[in-house]
Enzyme design. Structure first.
Site, short mmCIF file in Angstrom:
data_model
loop_
_atom_site.label_atom_id
_atom_site.label_comp_id
_atom_site.label_asym_id
_atom_site.label_seq_id
_atom_site.Cartn_x
_atom_site.Cartn_y
_atom_site.Cartn_z
N MET A 178 -19.49 -13.21 39.99
CA MET A 178 -19.77 -14.63 39.80
C MET A 178 -19.80 -15.02 38.32
SD MET A 178 -19.79 -15.39 42.90
CE MET A 178 -20.44 -17.05 43.07
N ILE A 199 -17.29 -16.90 35.25
CA ILE A 199 -16.02 -17.51 34.83
C ILE A 199 -15.50 -16.67 33.68
CG2 ILE A 199 -14.99 -19.55 33.76
CD1 ILE A 199 -17.03 -21.23 35.33
N HIS A 226 -11.49 -15.59 47.04
CA HIS A 226 -12.20 -16.86 46.98
C HIS A 226 -12.37 -17.38 48.42
CE1 HIS A 226 -13.55 -20.63 45.31
NE2 HIS A 226 -12.78 -21.26 46.18
N THR A 251 -5.50 -15.93 36.91
CA THR A 251 -4.98 -16.49 35.66
C THR A 251 -6.15 -17.21 35.00
OG1 THR A 251 -4.31 -18.50 36.82
CG2 THR A 251 -2.64 -16.79 36.56
N GLU A 292 -6.88 -20.21 34.58
CA GLU A 292 -7.43 -21.39 35.26
C GLU A 292 -8.25 -20.95 36.46
OE1 GLU A 292 -5.72 -25.60 36.97
OE2 GLU A 292 -4.33 -24.19 36.06
N LEU A 293 -9.46 -21.47 36.60
CA LEU A 293 -10.40 -21.01 37.63
C LEU A 293 -9.83 -21.14 39.04
CD1 LEU A 293 -13.36 -20.07 38.25
CD2 LEU A 293 -13.90 -22.50 38.53
C1 GRF Z 1 -17.39 -13.68 49.15
O1 GRF Z 1 -17.50 -14.74 50.06
C2 GRF Z 1 -16.25 -13.91 48.21
O2 GRF Z 1 -15.19 -14.60 48.79
C3 GRF Z 1 -16.86 -14.74 47.12
O3 GRF Z 1 -18.17 -14.26 46.98
C4 GRF Z 1 -18.58 -13.64 48.20
C5 GRF Z 1 -18.96 -12.24 47.83
O4 GRF Z 1 -19.54 -11.54 48.90
N1 GRF Z 1 -16.07 -14.67 45.91
P1 GRF Z 1 -19.75 -9.98 48.78
O5 GRF Z 1 -20.59 -9.72 47.54
O6 GRF Z 1 -18.42 -9.32 48.72
O7 GRF Z 1 -20.51 -9.62 50.02
#
Ligand code: GRF
Length: 208
Positions: free
Chosen positions: A87, A89, A106, A138, A140-141
């Site tokens: 999590m 950027i 995502h 890339t 861009e988010l």
């Molecule tokens: C998932 O839904 C993923 O798509 C998002 O964050 C969540 C991570 O879940 N980027 P986990 O830590 O893999 O259980």
């Protein structure tokens, strides 16, 4: 054998799905986190996988954190870096450094709903389908060439948690397959299009 480094921030259920898939051409070189207390780190450590954490709160800027992450990651000589619920950027310098070997998952059908709270936004928009996207990263988010997408129905009365759980089950099938596709050298990026990805569980079907 391809070295894969997985970056997580939390429970790491996608990381677990990739590890548990025991992909034939893949060596999980390390699981790294920006949060020392990420539950997924303990899970990986208990399975003998190298882990390390670099707390982003110890750095003054996004740039400084990314500059410290790169040598940590590179120490494991990754062929592929997998973002699995990481999590943060990322800075353009980081994205450029790992261009073509950095994947993200995502929880929406991109380009719909980049950013946070995807399931709430899909419900608020009245979508009848939702899903997830695996893409090369890339600068861009939540953009970048799409490797795989999975769709699920939105059912009457769904809460964001219901939808998240339905999408997550698909994530756990798609991500190991995308990593397998990369490791096998199947994925080719031409402009914004990725070719060569197989449907989820293709490996299992081939072995069956
Ligand atoms: C998932 O839904 C993923 O798509 C998002 O964050 C969540 C991570 O879940 N980027 P986990 O830590 O893999 O259980």
């Amino acid at each position: 054998m391809k070295n894969v480094v997985i970056l997580i921030s939390g429970r790491g259920s996608n990381m677990q799905a990739i590890v548990e898939a025991r992909l034939p051409e893949v060596r999980i070189a390390a699981v790294l986190s920006n949060r020392p207390d990420a539950a997924g780190l303990a899970w990986a450590q208990a399975r003998g996988i190298e882990t390390a954490a670099l707390n982003h709160k110890d750095f003054d800027s996004r740039e400084a954190f990314d500059r410290a992450m790169m040598p940590l990651i590179d120490g494991y000589r990754p062929d592929l870096v997998v973002l699995a619920g990481f999590m943060r950027i990322l800075t353009p310098a980081f994205c450029t450094h790992y261009e073509g070997r950095l994947m993200n998952i995502h929880p929406s059908l991109l380009p719909a709903f980049p950013g946070l709270h995807t399931h709430e936004r899909a419900l608020a928009a009245g979508c009848r389908v939702a899903g997830c996207t695996i893409h090369f990263v890339t600068a861009e988010l939540d953009c970048g060439p799409v490797i795989a997408q999975g769709a699920v129905p939105v059912l009457d009365g769904d809460t964001a948690d219901d939808l998240a759980a339905r999408v997550l089950a698909v994530e756990h099938k798609l991500y190991p397959q995308a990593v397998a596709d990369f490791a096998a050298g199947r994925l080719k990026i031409r402009q914004n299009r990725v070719t060569g990805s197989l449907p989820p569980d293709a490996g299992a079907q081939l072995l069956a």
